[in-house]
Motif scaffolding. Structure first.
Motif, PDB file in Angstrom:
ATOM      1  N   ILE A  19      -3.113  83.425  61.957  1.00  0.00           N
ATOM      2  CA  ILE A  19      -1.756  82.273  61.265  1.00  0.00           C
ATOM      3  C   ILE A  19      -2.301  80.710  61.096  1.00  0.00           C
ATOM      4  O   ILE A  19      -2.631  80.452  59.259  1.00  0.00           O
ATOM      5  N   HIS A  20      -3.026  80.193  61.665  1.00  0.00           N
ATOM      6  CA  HIS A  20      -4.494  79.613  61.129  1.00  0.00           C
ATOM      7  C   HIS A  20      -4.846  79.893  59.352  1.00  0.00           C
ATOM      8  O   HIS A  20      -4.899  79.244  59.114  1.00  0.00           O
ATOM      9  N   MET A  21      -5.664  80.330  59.790  1.00  0.00           N
ATOM     10  CA  MET A  21      -5.939  81.172  58.662  1.00  0.00           C
ATOM     11  C   MET A  21      -4.870  81.243  56.524  1.00  0.00           C
ATOM     12  O   MET A  21      -5.359  80.698  56.122  1.00  0.00           O
ATOM     13  N   LEU A  22      -3.548  81.749  57.219  1.00  0.00           N
ATOM     14  CA  LEU A  22      -2.833  81.933  55.754  1.00  0.00           C
ATOM     15  C   LEU A  22      -2.903  80.015  56.156  1.00  0.00           C
ATOM     16  O   LEU A  22      -2.365  79.994  55.328  1.00  0.00           O
ATOM     17  N   TYR A  23      -2.323  78.983  56.940  1.00  0.00           N
ATOM     18  CA  TYR A  23      -2.613  77.565  57.138  1.00  0.00           C
ATOM     19  C   TYR A  23      -3.196  77.564  55.908  1.00  0.00           C
ATOM     20  O   TYR A  23      -3.223  76.727  55.341  1.00  0.00           O
ATOM     21  N   GLU A  24      -4.794  77.976  56.348  1.00  0.00           N
ATOM     22  CA  GLU A  24      -5.631  76.559  55.428  1.00  0.00           C
ATOM     23  C   GLU A  24      -5.476  77.996  53.958  1.00  0.00           C
ATOM     24  O   GLU A  24      -6.359  76.911  52.988  1.00  0.00           O
ATOM     25  N   LEU A  25      -5.356  79.034  54.216  1.00  0.00           N
ATOM     26  CA  LEU A  25      -5.353  79.360  52.523  1.00  0.00           C
ATOM     27  C   LEU A  25      -4.027  78.907  51.247  1.00  0.00           C
ATOM     28  O   LEU A  25      -3.671  79.453  49.853  1.00  0.00           O
ATOM     29  N   ILE A  26      -3.014  77.699  52.046  1.00  0.00           N
ATOM     30  CA  ILE A  26      -1.867  77.824  51.230  1.00  0.00           C
ATOM     31  C   ILE A  26      -2.615  76.043  50.555  1.00  0.00           C
ATOM     32  O   ILE A  26      -1.434  75.786  50.544  1.00  0.00           O
ATOM     33  N   SER A  27      -3.740  75.686  51.132  1.00  0.00           N
ATOM     34  CA  SER A  27      -3.763  74.621  50.650  1.00  0.00           C
ATOM     35  C   SER A  27      -3.974  74.499  49.133  1.00  0.00           C
ATOM     36  O   SER A  27      -4.245  75.445  48.719  1.00  0.00           O
ATOM     37  N   VAL A  28      -4.346  72.929  49.061  1.00  0.00           N
ATOM     38  CA  VAL A  28      -4.399  73.366  47.051  1.00  0.00           C
ATOM     39  C   VAL A  28      -5.871  73.242  46.608  1.00  0.00           C
ATOM     40  O   VAL A  28      -6.141  73.349  45.848  1.00  0.00           O
ATOM     41  N   ASP A  29      -6.521  73.028  47.678  1.00  0.00           N
ATOM     42  CA  ASP A  29      -7.987  73.706  47.597  1.00  0.00           C
ATOM     43  C   ASP A  29      -8.790  74.474  47.150  1.00  0.00           C
ATOM     44  O   ASP A  29      -7.877  75.678  47.765  1.00  0.00           O
ATOM     45  N   ASP A  30      -9.692  74.918  46.457  1.00  0.00           N
ATOM     46  CA  ASP A  30      -9.860  76.150  46.530  1.00  0.00           C
ATOM     47  C   ASP A  30     -10.975  76.093  47.666  1.00  0.00           C
ATOM     48  O   ASP A  30     -11.623  75.763  47.657  1.00  0.00           O
ATOM     49  N   ARG A  31     -10.347  78.129  48.002  1.00  0.00           N
ATOM     50  CA  ARG A  31     -11.103  77.739  49.281  1.00  0.00           C
ATOM     51  C   ARG A  31     -11.546  79.510  49.751  1.00  0.00           C
ATOM     52  O   ARG A  31     -10.272  79.836  49.053  1.00  0.00           O
ATOM     53  N   VAL A  32     -12.217  80.094  50.215  1.00  0.00           N
ATOM     54  CA  VAL A  32     -12.287  81.339  50.737  1.00  0.00           C
ATOM     55  C   VAL A  32     -12.572  81.431  51.981  1.00  0.00           C
ATOM     56  O   VAL A  32     -13.028  79.776  52.935  1.00  0.00           O
ATOM     57  N   VAL A  33     -11.554  82.249  52.697  1.00  0.00           N
ATOM     58  CA  VAL A  33     -10.532  81.507  54.704  1.00  0.00           C
ATOM     59  C   VAL A  33     -12.256  83.391  54.874  1.00  0.00           C
ATOM     60  O   VAL A  33     -10.726  84.129  54.060  1.00  0.00           O
ATOM     61  N   SER A  34     -12.481  83.337  56.352  1.00  0.00           N
ATOM     62  CA  SER A  34     -12.047  84.154  56.527  1.00  0.00           C
ATOM     63  C   SER A  34     -11.876  84.473  57.696  1.00  0.00           C
ATOM     64  O   SER A  34     -11.627  83.219  58.469  1.00  0.00           O
ATOM     65  N   VAL A  35     -11.319  85.550  58.758  1.00  0.00           N
ATOM     66  CA  VAL A  35     -11.127  85.418  60.181  1.00  0.00           C
ATOM     67  C   VAL A  35     -12.005  86.686  60.700  1.00  0.00           C
ATOM     68  O   VAL A  35     -12.106  87.977  59.939  1.00  0.00           O
ATOM     69  N   GLU A  36     -12.889  86.365  61.446  1.00  0.00           N
ATOM     70  CA  GLU A  36     -13.821  87.120  62.758  1.00  0.00           C
ATOM     71  C   GLU A  36     -15.074  87.618  61.805  1.00  0.00           C
ATOM     72  O   GLU A  36     -15.626  88.587  62.463  1.00  0.00           O
ATOM     73  N   LYS A  37     -15.455  86.668  60.884  1.00  0.00           N
ATOM     74  CA  LYS A  37     -16.578  86.902  59.884  1.00  0.00           C
ATOM     75  C   LYS A  37     -17.802  85.999  60.584  1.00  0.00           C
ATOM     76  O   LYS A  37     -18.492  86.486  60.931  1.00  0.00           O
TER      77      LYS A  37
END
Length: 80
Positions: A19-37
């Protein structure tokens, strides 16, 4: 026979990360988000990495008490 598995607690903790990863993904900035990496959730923006630890406690125990080894291990990992 008693059922002593902790799967519901572990699933709750993992879903909290997703859920937190999905929150980070909907931000305006271009970013790469990972879980447990790199950590529970890691956000990479412009070559910089923000590693985030998420903790979930479903029991009645105080997660930040002196006897809460998980809390102190997390602080130790952040400092190192």
């Amino acid at each position: 026979m008693s059922n002593k598995t902790l799967v519901p607690d572990k699933l709750h903790g993992y879903l909290l990360q997703v859920i937190h990863m999905l929150y980070e993904l909907i931000s305006v900035d271009d970013r790469v988000v990972s879980v447990e990496k790199l950590d529970d959730v890691a956000v990479e923006i412009d070559g910089k990495v923000i590693a985030e630890q998420l903790k979930s406690v479903t029991s009645a125990n105080n997660p930040i008490a002196n006897r809460a080894s998980v809390f102190w291990k997390t602080l130790y990992n952040w400092c190192t």
